[in-house]
Design an enzyme around this catalytic site. Structure first.
Site, PDB file in Angstrom:
ATOM      1  N   THR A  83      41.399  78.943  98.892  1.00 52.16           N
ATOM      2  CA  THR A  83      40.074  78.524  98.474  1.00 52.16           C
ATOM      3  C   THR A  83      39.267  79.776  98.157  1.00 52.16           C
ATOM      4  O   THR A  83      39.469  80.814  98.808  1.00 52.16           O
ATOM      5  CB  THR A  83      39.353  77.726  99.572  1.00 52.16           C
ATOM      6  OG1 THR A  83      37.946  77.680  99.328  1.00 52.16           O
ATOM      7  CG2 THR A  83      39.563  78.340 100.945  1.00 52.16           C
ATOM      8  N   CYS A 196      36.993  78.607  91.545  1.00 53.96           N
ATOM      9  CA  CYS A 196      37.231  77.533  92.502  1.00 53.96           C
ATOM     10  C   CYS A 196      38.659  77.086  92.247  1.00 53.96           C
ATOM     11  O   CYS A 196      39.059  76.914  91.080  1.00 53.96           O
ATOM     12  CB  CYS A 196      36.251  76.381  92.308  1.00 53.96           C
ATOM     13  SG  CYS A 196      36.635  74.941  93.318  1.00 53.96           S
TER      14      CYS A 196
END
Length: 234
Positions: A83, A196
């Site tokens: 992430t 992202c």
């Protein structure tokens, strides 16, 4: 081959991409039936997401530190945090263990420098676009970072949490993202970071003439390189 420790589940939609890309990368490097040695700790993203929007980053750091220790105990030689946003607590995770963390922003910066990129757009969650932890990591390596304007940031963030993390790929959202990419290029960005790990599910390099830098793919390649004896970016 080193054993990779993946901290995933944020969201699992992109964690499965990490798993695929890392195993494909090892196979491509070693041939035959080779695959990656790895262990995966997958968190419940609903718990993380609640803490993010409450601003309780200390609690997320504790949770991910526990995950990191579990992976170290399971035999991982290094960590990959699957992430971008949760690299906000990368330092706390590193302090929790005695094995290295492959930082996603450092891996991305190394690719940008290799490509001669000195000004880049950044898409991601509001946390990644607006807070300093990610942008400064790039800026400290001589890369100017541009982010979308406020309405665009809100739309980009909303699509991530309300669509991509739920596995929803919508044409109107893809159109919006490509418009944002174009606006960043108009402001001087030589390329755009897909900051992202879910964004690569929505837009790809073939969708635009603006160079895109998919952090999921970059991070996975760095993990493979390090597992097979390479060095981490400085």
């Amino acid at each position: 081959m080193k054993t990779i420790g993946l901290i995933g589940g944020m969201s699992w939609e992109s964690s499965q991409t990490y798993y695929r890309l890392i195993n494909q990368g090892v196979r491509d490097q070693l041939g035959g039936l080779h695959s990656a040695r790895l262990v995966l700790y997958s968190v419940d993203f609903a718990e993380i997401e609640t803490l993010q929007h409450q601003g309780d980053w200390d609690a997320t750091a504790k949770m991910l530190g526990e995950a990191a220790r579990a992976l170290e105990g399971a035999g991982a030689d290094f960590l990959v945090l699957c992430t971008n946003t949760m690299h906000k607590v990368a330092a706390q995770i590193e302090q929790a263990v005695n094995i290295p963390l492959v930082h996603i922003a450092d891996a991305t910066a190394a690719v940008l420098r290799h490509e001669g990129i000195t000004s880049v757009g950044l898409l991601g969650t509001r946390f990644t676009m607006e807070q300093a932890f990610y942008r400064e990591r790039l800026e400290n390596q001589g890369i100017q970072v541009l982010v979308p304007d406020e309405p665009q940031r809100e739309r980009v963030h909303s699509v991530i949490y309300n669509e991509l993390c739920l596995g929803q790929i919508r044409d109107d959202s893809k159109k919006t993202y490509l418009e944002v990419v174009g606006s960043l290029a108009d402001r001087g960005a030589q390329g755009v970071i897909l900051g992202c790990t879910e964004i690569g599910l929505l837009i790809q390099a073939a969708d635009t003439a603006v160079p895109l830098f998919d952090t999921t793919a970059i991070h996975a390649r760095q993990a493979v390189s390090f597992a097979l004896g390479g060095k981490l970016p400085e």
